[in-house]
Write a protein that holds these residues in place. Structure first.
Motif, PDB file in Angstrom:
ATOM      1  N   VAL A  25      49.895  39.490  42.618  1.00 33.27           N
ATOM      2  CA  VAL A  25      49.811  40.816  42.241  1.00 33.27           C
ATOM      3  C   VAL A  25      48.909  41.650  43.196  1.00 33.27           C
ATOM      4  CG1 VAL A  25      51.150  40.387  40.223  1.00 33.27           C
ATOM      5  CG2 VAL A  25      48.850  39.757  40.089  1.00 33.27           C
ATOM      6  N   PRO A  26      47.958  43.142  43.213  1.00 32.72           N
ATOM      7  CA  PRO A  26      46.775  43.179  43.833  1.00 32.72           C
ATOM      8  C   PRO A  26      46.013  43.380  42.968  1.00 32.72           C
ATOM      9  CG  PRO A  26      48.988  44.891  43.749  1.00 32.72           C
ATOM     10  CD  PRO A  26      49.370  43.917  43.163  1.00 32.72           C
ATOM     11  N   PHE A  27      46.295  42.747  41.092  1.00 28.04           N
ATOM     12  CA  PHE A  27      45.183  42.847  40.164  1.00 28.04           C
ATOM     13  C   PHE A  27      45.549  42.270  39.065  1.00 28.04           C
ATOM     14  CE2 PHE A  27      47.023  47.122  39.937  1.00 28.04           C
ATOM     15  CZ  PHE A  27      47.215  47.698  38.767  1.00 28.04           C
ATOM     16  N   VAL A  28      44.779  42.042  38.162  1.00 28.30           N
ATOM     17  CA  VAL A  28      44.978  41.311  36.814  1.00 28.30           C
ATOM     18  C   VAL A  28      43.984  41.685  35.575  1.00 28.30           C
ATOM     19  CG1 VAL A  28      45.393  39.064  35.630  1.00 28.30           C
ATOM     20  CG2 VAL A  28      46.066  39.127  37.974  1.00 28.30           C
ATOM     21  N   LYS A  29      44.583  41.849  35.127  1.00 33.14           N
ATOM     22  CA  LYS A  29      44.003  42.410  34.055  1.00 33.14           C
ATOM     23  C   LYS A  29      43.814  41.676  32.747  1.00 33.14           C
ATOM     24  CE  LYS A  29      45.578  46.947  32.855  1.00 33.14           C
ATOM     25  NZ  LYS A  29      45.789  47.987  32.463  1.00 33.14           N
ATOM     26  N   SER A  30      42.378  40.294  32.318  1.00 31.05           N
ATOM     27  CA  SER A  30      42.732  39.457  31.193  1.00 31.05           C
ATOM     28  C   SER A  30      41.645  39.721  30.561  1.00 31.05           C
ATOM     29  CB  SER A  30      42.713  38.035  32.090  1.00 31.05           C
ATOM     30  OG  SER A  30      42.942  37.332  31.595  1.00 31.05           O
TER      31      SER A  30
END
Length: 151
Positions: A25-30
């Motif tokens: 995925v192009p980004f991950v919010k965590s």
């Protein structure tokens, strides 16, 4: 001044965030962080800055490639967050430089991204960083950069 206003002042329009080229995925919010996958120097007409630093690509071209990667990092951040003002700060950049065996100016190359981020984001653009020389990068690009933002 907002990040978006500063970009306009610099005559920079963020591109549409690029789709992943493989199974990621192009980004991950965590939690309070946004992790943006490595961005390559993708321009309006496709990949730019193909080459190896210290062989067929200059430090100045590498810096321009790094800046374009940083523009693409912001495009991904905007796609993830909706507004760039949701960024509290840039925490870290990791830059990979397609390098000839004796090339040692990776930090100078990644300065193209670091300087741009500070210019656009001000103090919240100051960050920790790694600049790493590698034997090859996807599609033969000169530079790839990933980022971690606090949101």
């Amino acid at each position: 001044m907002s990040i978006e206003d500063r970009l306009k002042e610099m005559n920079i329009t963020l591109p549409k965030a690029a789709a992943p080229a493989a199974n990621y995925v192009p980004f991950v919010k965590s939690g309070a962080y946004l992790y943006v996958s490595g961005q390559v120097p993708m321009g309006a007409s496709g990949l730019e800055y193909i080459g190896k630093l210290g062989e067929n690509t200059s430090v100045e071209e590498g810096q321009a490639a790094a800046k374009l990667c940083a523009v693409n990092l912001l495009a991904q951040a905007k796609a993830a967050l909706g507004e760039l003002e949701n960024i509290k700060r840039l925490v870290k950049l990791v830059g990979f430089v397609n390098s000839a065996p004796d090339f040692t100016d990776q930090p100078k190359v990644i300065n193209g991204a670091s300087d741009f981020m500070v210019e656009v984001m001000g103090e919240k653009g100051r960050h920790a960083r790694s600049a790493v020389g590698v034997a090859a990068l996807p599609f033969g690009v000169a530079v790839e950069i990933e980022a971690i933002f606090e949101i």
